[in-house]
Design an enzyme around this catalytic site. Structure first.
Site, PDB file in Angstrom:
ATOM      1  N   GLU A 154       0.829  -1.208   0.000  1.00 50.57           N
ATOM      2  CA  GLU A 154       0.000   0.000   0.000  1.00 50.57           C
ATOM      3  C   GLU A 154       0.863   1.259   0.000  1.00 50.57           C
ATOM      4  O   GLU A 154       1.573   1.514   0.985  1.00 50.57           O
ATOM      5  CB  GLU A 154      -0.891  -0.017   1.248  1.00 50.57           C
ATOM      6  CG  GLU A 154      -1.780   1.209   1.368  1.00 50.57           C
ATOM      7  CD  GLU A 154      -2.713   1.137   2.569  1.00 50.57           C
ATOM      8  OE1 GLU A 154      -2.347   0.518   3.573  1.00 50.57           O
ATOM      9  OE2 GLU A 154      -3.810   1.716   2.485  1.00 50.57           O
ATOM     10  N   GLU A 248     -12.096   1.820   4.917  1.00 50.39           N
ATOM     11  CA  GLU A 248     -11.150   1.976   6.032  1.00 50.39           C
ATOM     12  C   GLU A 248     -11.200   3.452   6.421  1.00 50.39           C
ATOM     13  O   GLU A 248     -10.552   4.289   5.801  1.00 50.39           O
ATOM     14  CB  GLU A 248      -9.733   1.580   5.603  1.00 50.39           C
ATOM     15  CG  GLU A 248      -8.749   1.661   6.756  1.00 50.39           C
ATOM     16  CD  GLU A 248      -7.303   1.564   6.299  1.00 50.39           C
ATOM     17  OE1 GLU A 248      -6.574   0.714   6.816  1.00 50.39           O
ATOM     18  OE2 GLU A 248      -6.902   2.349   5.405  1.00 50.39           O
TER      19      GLU A 248
HETATM   20  C1  LER Z   1      -3.567   1.113   6.364  1.00 46.89           C
HETATM   21  O1  LER Z   1      -4.334   0.500   5.374  1.00 46.89           O
HETATM   22  C2  LER Z   1      -3.407   2.557   6.075  1.00 46.89           C
HETATM   23  O2  LER Z   1      -4.055   3.098   5.221  1.00 46.89           O
HETATM   24  C3  LER Z   1      -2.411   3.349   6.818  1.00 46.89           C
HETATM   25  O3  LER Z   1      -2.844   4.663   7.004  1.00 46.89           O
HETATM   26  C4  LER Z   1      -1.941   2.716   8.089  1.00 46.89           C
HETATM   27  O4  LER Z   1      -1.337   3.662   8.886  1.00 46.89           O
HETATM   28 MN    MN Z   2      -5.340   1.957   3.884  1.00 43.40          MN
END
Ligand code: LER
Ligand code: MN
Length: 273
Positions: A154, A248
């Site tokens: 990510e 999220e």
């Molecule tokens: C986790 O998926 C994320 O987006 C981050 O901001 C974790 O700190």
């Molecule tokens: Mn994230």
């Protein structure tokens, strides 16, 4: 453009704030399924701490899929990282990432590498940290390949890490790792900070997008900020992405309200009329 929607759920209490649900697994799964979600993305600090058989059973009993496993709590709560100057900590981080493989193989979930990659430390050069990161990912992907398991790195904004902040850097990293089971997780919250044009970056990553996080510009639920989710999800869909779009975001004004508002809004903009 109908899309499968999931939401992040932590299997235990944790400090990371942008997760609507933590703990009370049966209660949370019942609510999440009742609101119409198709899946739950599970944040698991250590697979040793969960009964994976029971976890799969209870999630499936609610008719939910598991698109991805979040691993960041091993960094947030234990300080494990792929780029720590201490080789024992790097080895423990690799071992922890690989420990998720059996559960991922059973569920088809991608294993997310977010903050588990670490942050370049003062005593380490950026190139050294990148080398450690590339070789850790290569080790993880090699171990996962026989099981058909995928890793998703990510890109995370500059205020949270020094390593891979945007989609272009993510694609460069994939080239260095050179593994077919290594892809990217794009997160609209980070993209809003780092990308010039979110849709262009999505098109550039194309079939290397293995997973997708949604939060609005303020990290509230989609619909609460100024991102154009219609356009963003159109671009995602045009890449051929057939995975889940996973919420999220901050549990604001409260967890239940944020989760319900998110799915109502996303269904409304993605359901063909
Ligand atoms: C986790 O998926 C994320 O987006 C981050 O901001 C974790 O700190
Ligand atoms: Mn994230």
């Amino acid at each position: 453009m109908a899309m499968r929607l999931s939401i992040v759920l932590s299997t235990q209490a944790a400090q990371f704030q942008a997760v609507a649900f933590k703990g009370d697994l049966p209660g949370n799964l019942t609510k999440i399924a009742s609101w119409g979600y198709d899946g739950v993305e599970l944040a698991i600090r250590d697979p040793k701490l969960v009964d994976s058989h029971e976890l799969v059973r209870i999630v499936s009993a609610h008719g939910l899929g598991i698109p991805a496993i979040g691993t960041g709590q091993a960094w947030g709560e234990e300080g494990l990282s792929f780029t720590d100057p201490d080789p024992a900590i790097r080895a423990a981080a690799i071992e922890r990432a690989q420990a998720h493989i059996p559960f991922a193989a059973k569920t088809g979930a991608a294993i997310i590498i977010g903050l588990l990659r670490g942050i370049t430390r003062k005593e380490t050069s950026q190139e050294q940290a990148m080398e450690w990161l590339v070789s850790a990912l290569q080790e993880c992907c090699a171990a996962a390949r026989p099981f058909g398991v995928r890793f998703a790195l990510e890109p995370i904004n500059r205020y949270e890490t020094t390593l891979v902040n945007n989609a272009a850097q993510g694609m460069e990293l994939l080239e260095r790792v050179a593994a077919a089971n290594m892809g990217l997780l794009l997160d609209t919250f980070h993209m809003n900070i780092e990308e010039a044009v979110i849709e262009d970056s999505i098109r550039m990553c194309g079939d290397r997008i293995f997973h997708f996080h949604v939060a609005d510009s303020n990290r509230w639920h989609p619909g609460a900020g100024h991102l154009d989710f219609r356009s963003i999800l159109d671009a995602l869909s045009a890449t051929g992405y057939d995975g889940y779009v996973s919420g999220e975001f901050m549990p604001l004004p409260d967890a239940d309200t944020s989760a319900q508002r998110s799915i109502t809004y996303l269904r409304q903009i993605t359901t063909p009329s």
